[in-house]
Every structure is written in C-alpha cells, then in structure tokens.
Design a protein around this motif. Sequence first.
Motif, mmCIF file in Angstrom:
data_model
loop_
_atom_site.group_PDB
_atom_site.id
_atom_site.type_symbol
_atom_site.label_atom_id
_atom_site.label_comp_id
_atom_site.label_asym_id
_atom_site.label_seq_id
_atom_site.Cartn_x
_atom_site.Cartn_y
_atom_site.Cartn_z
ATOM 1 N N THR A 88 0.858 -1.178 0.000
ATOM 2 C CA THR A 88 0.000 0.000 0.000
ATOM 3 C C THR A 88 0.894 1.228 0.000
ATOM 4 O O THR A 88 2.124 1.129 0.046
ATOM 5 N N ALA A 89 0.274 2.404 -0.005
ATOM 6 C CA ALA A 89 1.043 3.647 0.011
ATOM 7 C C ALA A 89 1.852 3.780 1.294
ATOM 8 O O ALA A 89 2.908 4.427 1.320
ATOM 9 N N GLN A 90 1.367 3.189 2.392
ATOM 10 C CA GLN A 90 2.078 3.245 3.676
ATOM 11 C C GLN A 90 2.943 2.000 3.910
ATOM 12 O O GLN A 90 3.690 1.938 4.887
ATOM 13 N N ARG A 91 2.824 1.037 3.048
ATOM 14 C CA ARG A 91 3.545 -0.241 3.216
ATOM 15 C C ARG A 91 4.091 -0.642 1.848
ATOM 16 O O ARG A 91 3.578 -1.509 1.175
ATOM 17 N N ARG A 92 5.145 0.047 1.461
ATOM 18 C CA ARG A 92 5.665 -0.116 0.118
ATOM 19 C C ARG A 92 6.635 -1.290 0.021
ATOM 20 O O ARG A 92 7.138 -1.790 1.024
ATOM 21 N N LEU A 93 6.904 -1.666 -1.219
ATOM 22 C CA LEU A 93 7.773 -2.817 -1.461
ATOM 23 C C LEU A 93 8.779 -2.490 -2.557
ATOM 24 O O LEU A 93 8.411 -2.003 -3.626
ATOM 25 N N GLY A 94 10.049 -2.718 -2.266
ATOM 26 C CA GLY A 94 11.100 -2.579 -3.265
ATOM 27 C C GLY A 94 11.730 -3.933 -3.525
ATOM 28 O O GLY A 94 11.936 -4.710 -2.589
ATOM 29 N N VAL A 95 12.039 -4.226 -4.779
ATOM 30 C CA VAL A 95 12.587 -5.536 -5.144
ATOM 31 C C VAL A 95 13.847 -5.343 -5.977
ATOM 32 O O VAL A 95 13.850 -4.586 -6.953
ATOM 33 N N LEU A 96 14.912 -6.035 -5.584
ATOM 34 C CA LEU A 96 16.174 -6.006 -6.325
ATOM 35 C C LEU A 96 16.341 -7.337 -7.045
ATOM 36 O O LEU A 96 16.347 -8.397 -6.418
ATOM 37 N N VAL A 97 16.479 -7.277 -8.367
ATOM 38 C CA VAL A 97 16.525 -8.487 -9.199
ATOM 39 C C VAL A 97 17.885 -8.617 -9.879
ATOM 40 O O VAL A 97 18.403 -7.652 -10.443
ATOM 41 N N ASP A 98 18.444 -9.833 -9.845
ATOM 42 C CA ASP A 98 19.706 -10.109 -10.539
ATOM 43 C C ASP A 98 19.463 -10.250 -12.043
ATOM 44 O O ASP A 98 18.399 -10.700 -12.484
ATOM 45 N N HIS A 99 20.474 -9.904 -12.826
ATOM 46 C CA HIS A 99 20.494 -10.130 -14.280
ATOM 47 C C HIS A 99 19.243 -9.573 -14.962
ATOM 48 O O HIS A 99 18.604 -10.229 -15.789
ATOM 49 N N LEU A 100 18.905 -8.338 -14.611
ATOM 50 C CA LEU A 100 17.719 -7.714 -15.199
ATOM 51 C C LEU A 100 18.132 -6.928 -16.446
ATOM 52 O O LEU A 100 18.455 -5.740 -16.388
ATOM 53 N N VAL A 101 18.123 -7.628 -17.582
ATOM 54 C CA VAL A 101 18.476 -7.024 -18.867
ATOM 55 C C VAL A 101 17.393 -7.389 -19.881
ATOM 56 O O VAL A 101 16.719 -8.410 -19.729
ATOM 57 N N PRO A 102 17.202 -6.554 -20.906
ATOM 58 C CA PRO A 102 16.142 -6.813 -21.886
ATOM 59 C C PRO A 102 16.279 -8.187 -22.539
ATOM 60 O O PRO A 102 17.376 -8.645 -22.852
ATOM 61 N N GLY A 103 15.114 -8.837 -22.728
ATOM 62 C CA GLY A 103 15.090 -10.112 -23.427
ATOM 63 C C GLY A 103 15.326 -11.329 -22.576
ATOM 64 O O GLY A 103 15.255 -12.462 -23.066
ATOM 65 N N THR A 104 15.593 -11.140 -21.289
ATOM 66 C CA THR A 104 15.845 -12.283 -20.416
ATOM 67 C C THR A 104 14.560 -12.733 -19.732
ATOM 68 O O THR A 104 13.540 -12.035 -19.748
ATOM 69 N N LYS A 105 14.630 -13.931 -19.123
ATOM 70 C CA LYS A 105 13.497 -14.444 -18.357
ATOM 71 C C LYS A 105 13.143 -13.469 -17.233
ATOM 72 O O LYS A 105 11.957 -13.228 -16.963
ATOM 73 N N GLU A 106 14.166 -12.913 -16.618
ATOM 74 C CA GLU A 106 13.945 -11.982 -15.504
ATOM 75 C C GLU A 106 13.171 -10.742 -15.951
ATOM 76 O O GLU A 106 12.290 -10.262 -15.228
#
Length: 287
Positions: free
Chosen positions: A169-187
């Motif tokens: 929610t606006a008061q309970r936010r979420l940030g996510v760090l992803v490995d190998h985040l490049v165009p065209g990948t599964k990620e």
Amino acid sequence: MTDRYGADVLTGDWRAPRRGRAQQVEAQTGLVVEDVDTGWCGAVVRVEKAGGMQVVHLEDRRGKVKGFPLGPGFLLEGSPVVLTAPTAERRAQVAAAKQAARRTASGSVRVNGQPARVASGSRIWVEGRHDAELVEKVWGDDLRVEGVVVEMLDGVDDLAGEIRRFAPTAQRRLGVLVDHLVPGTKESRIVAAAEKVSQHVRILGHPYVDVWQSVKPARLGLQSWPVIEKGRSWKHGVLAELGWPHTSQTDVALGWKKILSSVRSYSDLEPTLLASVEELIDFVTVP
C-alpha cells in the motif's frame, strides 16, 4: 684605547659546525634532503617504524628508494637538519580517519545515539542470501535508522504471486532487487508482469549474472570478472578460474565470504547496483 688582542675567541658559539647547527625539520612527503654519510639525495616518500626504530624512505631522481634512520645526518639545501616524524601528516591522517568514522559504508552521515526503531511495514526484497549480506554490509546502518527490513526471496519465478500476498500500500511499500535484469531475459519478462500487480511496488535490478559481479574486480586483483560459458555453474566456474576451491557448496560459501570481505564501502561496488539500491531505499522510506 685600542684592544691589541682583539675580542675573546672563546665568546659566542665557537664550537658551531661550519655549516651551522642542525635545525629540526618534519619529514614531510616530498621534502628533498641528502644523507651526509652516503651522499644519497632524494624526496621523502614515507616514514615508518622498522626494527624498533623510525625509518625515512628517500626516492632519488631515478625512482629508486632507500631507507635511513630518522634523525640527524641530513642536509636540506646544504644546511644540516634533524628529520623528525611528520606530525602534520599524522594529524591530517587522524582527521581523515575521524571524518571517515562519521560516515557509514554507504557514504551517509552516521547517526549515533538513536534508540532502536520499530521496523516499518515497508520491505526490500532481494533474490538470495549473498544479495542480502552485501546490502547489509553497505547499507545496513542506513536501513536500521529507517526501520526497513531486507528479506530474501530465494528466486523471482513467482514474483507476481509474492507481491499479491504482500499486498503493498502507500504506507507499506515494497522494493525488489533483481539479478540479471536485462532486456530479453526471463527476468525481464517476470518483472514486466509483476510490475502490473501494484503501483506501490518498485522493481529494479542490475545486469550481472550474479551479485558477485557487482563487486569491482579490482578488489580481488582482477582486471575483469572471468567469463563462464553457458551450461556451467557460474559461481563454481568463477571460483575455478580464480584458482580457489570450487567443488562443493561449502567452497561457494567460503568464496563469497572472501569476496564480501573485500568490500569496504559503496566505492567498491559497481555504479549500477548502487543506483538501484539507493533508489529502492528512497522509494520505501520517502513519504
């Protein structure tokens, strides 16, 4: 009446050497002096303790360095001097150390004396243990001040489902760090679907196969990280290329421990990772 014998020859500093008495001079870096006994002339490059005594190292015009006992026996522009320890440099080094102590590993101003803060509802997710340990080492102090907890995902295959269960929610936010985040990948495809779940989640990443690569290779004495062929375990392959034990999961854990220990602060990490983590922290902490 004229004094036929002249002045008293024993008055004054009649024992003074021809070049005058030696003056004390701090052995500041760059000061050019000559050793009286050997005739060696060079610039001071450092002063250190060796064998129970202080030694000054002089570099001549050919770049060769030689050490001499700190103290008397030197000439400065032809006049005798007694070299002393460079207190001004030491004061500068102490001041620099104190300044560094006022900063966290992330470069932020350290907050002292603040009571423990209850964790906020917001979270930062990372893919695995190594990601979490690296974030803790560099940004841990900042996150504790903000009351933000870092949690491990153990992969992002079901990222959209995990976000729905978290229900940001606006008061309970979420940030996510992803490995190998490049165009065209599964990620990249997984992230594209997950971003549609909520406007209160931000997903960022880095282009590296593994978070290991976000550590600058120079910290390990490398020009670049080894290139591992497809189909081969990347971590085991890297350890093998480095000449480290690489056959078991314990070897991987010990290898990562060695890599992590080389990280002193944010300056030892690649800018891409820095930018992503800093933006995620801002997203979950700034109202």
